[in-house]
Scaffold this active site. Structure first.
Site, short mmCIF file in Angstrom:
data_model
loop_
_atom_site.label_atom_id
_atom_site.label_comp_id
_atom_site.label_asym_id
_atom_site.label_seq_id
_atom_site.Cartn_x
_atom_site.Cartn_y
_atom_site.Cartn_z
N LYS A 146 0.90 -1.19 -0.13
CA LYS A 146 0.11 0.06 -0.02
C LYS A 146 1.07 1.09 0.07
O LYS A 146 1.76 1.37 0.88
CB LYS A 146 -1.00 -0.18 1.20
N SER A 167 -9.15 8.32 6.63
CA SER A 167 -8.06 8.67 6.42
C SER A 167 -7.76 9.07 4.82
O SER A 167 -7.05 10.10 4.63
CB SER A 167 -6.91 7.80 6.74
N ARG A 171 -17.92 2.14 10.88
CA ARG A 171 -18.69 3.27 10.58
C ARG A 171 -19.95 3.01 9.74
O ARG A 171 -20.85 3.77 9.79
CB ARG A 171 -17.87 4.12 9.52
#
Length: 157
Positions: A41, A128, A90
């Site tokens: 990543k 983020s 979330r």
């Protein structure tokens, strides 16, 4: 209660992450915040900078330890002698993904449990990814990240 691990990239740490860490700190005797060094990543900030940011943001919490790791989360759990993973949720999409990870982690390391804490309404929309996009356009992110890291973000790498 025993120790837990809250893993993530924290690229950068957000107010949503901090809320989950603070709440876990009330429940567990030790909260290890595991900052993932995921070589597949591309992160905006180095793992060292992310660890520094998490430490700065959590300085007010006595029972927090920040560690970096790469590889499997269960290997970190073994090293730290912890069996509880903390995850913040979330959305329903988060739940579906975390259910898969919880099953896999439980198979890889017997006795591993995943505890999900629901995001509060005031942090529900923060990610983020969104913060990084705002940063790319030099937008103000002070509503989304802990105040303690604002100067660190401004300085960049």
């Amino acid at each position: 209660m025993e120790a837990c691990v809250y893993p993530g990239s924290f690229d950068p740490i957000t107010k949503g992450h901090l809320d989950i860490i603070e709440r876990a700190g009330v429940i567990f005797s030790t909260v290890y915040v595991g900052v993932l060094n995921n070589i597949s990543k591309r992160c905006m900030f180095s793992v060292e900078k992310r660890v520094e940011m998490v430490k700065a943001a959590t300085r007010h919490i006595k029972n927090i330890q920040v560690v970096s790791f790469d590889g499997l989360l269960v290997d970190l759990l073994k090293t730290l002698d912890a069996r509880v993973i903390i995850r913040g949720l979330r959305t329903g999409t988060d739940l579906e993904l975390e259910q898969q990870y919880a099953f896999i982690n439980g198979k890889l390391l017997e006795g591993t449990e995943t505890l999900a804490l629901l995001s509060r309404p005031e942090t529900h929309y923060i990610s983020s990814t969104a913060v990084r996009e705002l940063l790319a356009f030099h937008a103000d992110v002070s509503d989304y990240v802990p105040e303690a890291i604002l100067s660190m973000i401004d300085k960049g790498e």
